[in-house]
Design a protein around this motif. Structure first.
Motif, PDB file in Angstrom:
ATOM      1  N   PHE B 283       0.814  -1.217   0.000  1.00 52.33           N
ATOM      2  CA  PHE B 283       0.000   0.000   0.000  1.00 52.33           C
ATOM      3  C   PHE B 283       0.842   1.259   0.000  1.00 52.33           C
ATOM      4  N   THR B 284       0.198   2.318  -0.434  1.00 50.74           N
ATOM      5  CA  THR B 284       0.790   3.653  -0.424  1.00 50.74           C
ATOM      6  C   THR B 284      -0.189   4.546   0.331  1.00 50.74           C
ATOM      7  N   ILE B 285       0.367   5.487   1.112  1.00 52.42           N
ATOM      8  CA  ILE B 285      -0.474   6.339   1.943  1.00 52.42           C
ATOM      9  C   ILE B 285      -0.422   7.770   1.404  1.00 52.42           C
ATOM     10  N   PHE B 286      -1.577   8.331   1.174  1.00 47.23           N
ATOM     11  CA  PHE B 286      -1.666   9.711   0.698  1.00 47.23           C
ATOM     12  C   PHE B 286      -2.507  10.541   1.655  1.00 47.23           C
ATOM     13  N   GLY B 295       3.822   7.720   2.960  1.00 45.98           N
ATOM     14  CA  GLY B 295       4.544   6.514   3.325  1.00 45.98           C
ATOM     15  C   GLY B 295       4.095   5.376   2.462  1.00 45.98           C
ATOM     16  N   ARG B 296       4.746   4.220   2.631  1.00 45.37           N
ATOM     17  CA  ARG B 296       4.357   3.034   1.902  1.00 45.37           C
ATOM     18  C   ARG B 296       4.787   1.798   2.671  1.00 45.37           C
ATOM     19  N   GLY B 297       4.153   0.694   2.326  1.00 45.87           N
ATOM     20  CA  GLY B 297       4.494  -0.529   3.032  1.00 45.87           C
ATOM     21  C   GLY B 297       3.926  -1.729   2.330  1.00 45.87           C
ATOM     22  N   GLY B 298       4.122  -2.881   2.937  1.00 45.15           N
ATOM     23  CA  GLY B 298       3.584  -4.088   2.339  1.00 45.15           C
ATOM     24  C   GLY B 298       4.267  -5.337   2.844  1.00 45.15           C
ATOM     25  N   ARG B 299       3.793  -6.439   2.322  1.00 44.94           N
ATOM     26  CA  ARG B 299       4.243  -7.757   2.760  1.00 44.94           C
ATOM     27  C   ARG B 299       5.522  -8.161   2.035  1.00 44.94           C
ATOM     28  N   GLY B 314       5.186  -4.396   6.915  1.00 45.07           N
ATOM     29  CA  GLY B 314       5.575  -3.184   7.627  1.00 45.07           C
ATOM     30  C   GLY B 314       5.334  -1.974   6.763  1.00 45.07           C
ATOM     31  N   PHE B 315       5.574  -0.812   7.328  1.00 44.63           N
ATOM     32  CA  PHE B 315       5.487   0.409   6.531  1.00 44.63           C
ATOM     33  C   PHE B 315       6.475   1.429   7.050  1.00 44.63           C
ATOM     34  N   THR B 316       6.795   2.361   6.182  1.00 45.36           N
ATOM     35  CA  THR B 316       7.638   3.506   6.523  1.00 45.36           C
ATOM     36  C   THR B 316       6.898   4.778   6.182  1.00 45.36           C
ATOM     37  N   LEU B 317       6.892   5.723   7.113  1.00 46.50           N
ATOM     38  CA  LEU B 317       6.385   7.065   6.833  1.00 46.50           C
ATOM     39  C   LEU B 317       7.582   7.998   6.639  1.00 46.50           C
ATOM     40  N   TYR B 318       7.420   8.960   5.737  1.00 46.39           N
ATOM     41  CA  TYR B 318       8.476   9.936   5.483  1.00 46.39           C
ATOM     42  C   TYR B 318       8.121  11.210   6.237  1.00 46.39           C
TER      43      TYR B 318
END
Lengths: 387, 387
Positions: B283-286, B295-299, B314-318
């Protein structure tokens, strides 16, 4: 939660000497402590700045920061084709910000900072090559109230995170040089005297000082707990040019004693090592029973466009040493949520301060599962239940 | 508080492209936001780890992290005579910790992290060469509940810091490759098809897919707001080997909708760019009105000793993009203390939440001095008084 990896993983797991992973719960604890120190700084009017990890070499290592040159990793910037350095100390960066981008911000300028620095090699006192710095700079005022403010701030910030047995070791590194200049000591004699004073070697001091031995021995002896040592130093018949430095020290001691009579303050008027760029009252922070200094600071001049710079004082705390002076982290209330627990119920628990851990399966024994996952509680129909 | 420095200072003030100083109040605001994100992660059972800024190159760039090689600054370690890299992404470091030092820690293993990364060059989307990452990894479980947990966590953490208009764009980057394999597409045809799908170009997709055009066009069309798009995707007659990927996506959408019916979720089942190493729901977060992804994340699979590794997501936010999605910092109550204010009185004000600013002189007009120092109040005999 730690474990030695098998041989197959050892190479990948191995970190360079002096670099390490912080694991649970230490990483969280360190971040909490740094956050609380900064909060205390903020409450005293210090506002945070955040310089970058790398800068152009000539900016990073200009002026008094030149002494950091052989502790600084260099990298080539492919964009500008110029050399950059990875910061090995944040204080020159903060002084740079004060003298450039915040040049016209009103004085007194109170700045705080926290971040990681990297050094080419560890030292015998600190083997880590990466460590955290957290500190403040007070730029503009050249008066004892400013020196006292930051010393009191260091003590109250450390106290706010639970440090006990803090003591402040005060010096004026300009005192001995001023006396030596007044007496026109030769460079050789002065160098021998400095070495003898550095070692607190009374016989060598007497030998190096020759006819001035009684004077330097009386300065050497004016060390120890603050009120008594300051009195002994006041009784020394100093050359006129050295009296201002002594007065600064006495003023700062008086202001600290008035504000925080319980704070342990010692005087060591011949301490100069590591204060080569300090221009007035300087100090080292210790905690009883903790090896190494928690931090250090003192008066200096910022440099910048005007080579003389602005009057300033500040301190840096080293997070690794600070953490050694503190009790460990407090355990949290952690509750295991069975699979399928309602999301709103979980949110309500978190809002009450619970740390929730969602089970990712349906084990037969949820109590055992809670224990396996270091949970103190299990969510049942009766709410969080101790396991 | 900012100002353009005069020419004499310009060289020293200049930072390399893509690197910058954060000044008051932005630096404090960023730190507060990161701290609150981590607090929300902690409340969901994620415990913090802190890897070092630099590691040996082969550890930092192994496995899926090899793609970071040309974004990573290298430095020589004088101690080991081996090359080290300055981290350009923290997620491989966290996976390393999970598979080595925390190899025997109980699963599910929930870890969080925050820190700065450095990149050799900026991109068109992110010109900064230093930015902050803050994120989580959930290691062990291979089930939709884990995917849903971290997506809900990203949304609730962003909401906890005041972000509005968050939307999650979901994909399964393994879906299209599975379909292509089932249909035995040639490498050339598949490459053309991928390019056409990347551009969402229906005519090119039809051209590249040949006889399979209706199938790929129906996948392409199954994008948009989650419930409807998932229904359209469910109606597509997929080859059996691709049905598992679709089912994962549908399960995750169902779990998210049950927990957070108000959360905006869209589906884009042909999105694969930047998810080359993902093995499942990603996924991507907007945020509405904010340029770039938060941010973005995934399996994925962790790698490690076993080349197959463990299931993980997991995911990482910028932090720079996250801050653009938030309202600015709230002003603090700042009170000017006249010179000589009693220390205990100042401490009492700070304990009540005041930020105190000690005057470093005795100006005639204290109200003007308070305003000059951005204080909202002045301490008078009546207590803090608005200026």
């Amino acid at each position: 939660m730690t474990d030695t990896p098998p041989k197959a993983l050892a190479a990948k797991a191995l970190l360079p000497t002096g670099l390490r992973d912080l694991l649970p719960p230490d990483a969280e604890h360190e971040a909490q402590v740094v956050g609380r120190l900064l909060k205390e700084f903020h409450r005293h009017g210090y506002e945070r700045v955040k310089p970058p990890l790398v800068e152009f070499e000539e900016g990073l290592l200009s002026g008094s920061a030149a002494s950091l040159a052989n502790q600084t990793f260099r990298i080539m910037d492919p964009v500008s084709q110029r050399m950059m350095g990875v910061r090995s100390d944040m204080t020159p960066q903060v002084a740079r910000i004060a003298t450039t981008r915040l040049r016209k911000a009103p004085r007194p300028l109170r700045l705080s900072y926290a971040g990681q620095v990297l050094r080419v090699k560890g030292s015998s006192l600190r083997q880590e090559r990466q460590f955290g710095q957290v500190g403040v700079e007070l730029i503009g005022p050249d008066r004892a109230e400013a020196d006292a403010e930051i010393i009191l701030l260091a003590a109250s910030a450390l106290s706010s995170v639970g440090a006990k047995g803090i003591s402040i070791d005060l010096t004026v590194p300009t005192l001995v040089p001023a006396v030596a200049r007044a007496l026109s000591l030769s460079d050789d004699d002065y160098a021998r005297l400095r070495a003898a004073l550095d070692h607190r070697d009374a016989a060598a001091v007497a030998d190096a000082a020759g006819p001035h031995a009684p004077l330097f021995l009386s300065i050497l002896n004016a060390s120890g707990p603050a009120p008594a040592a300051v009195e002994r130093l006041s009784a020394v018949d100093l050359p006129d040019v050295a009296k201002a430095a002594r007065q600064e020290l006495a003023d700062v001691v008086r202001l600290i004693a008035a504000a925080a009579p319980g704070l342990s303050v010692t005087i060591d008027p011949v301490e100069m090592r590591g204060f080569e760029y300090q221009t007035g009252v300087s100090f080292t922070i210790f905690a009883r029973g903790v090896r190494g200094e928690l931090g250090r600071g003192g008066r200096y001049r910022t440099g910048g466009a005007d080579p003389v710079g602005e009057p300033a004082t500040g301190f840096t705390l080293y997070t690794d040493t600070v953490l050694r002076a503190l009790p460990g982290p407090s355990p949290v209330k952690r509750v295991l949520l069975p699979l399928g627990t309602d999301y709103a119920e979980a949110q309500a628990l978190r809002a009450q301060g619970w740390h929730t851990v969602a089970a990712m399966g349906a084990p037969g024994d949820l109590v055992a599962e809670a224990k396996r996952l270091s949970c103190s509680h299990l969510l049942t129909a009766d709410g969080p239940t101790p396991v």
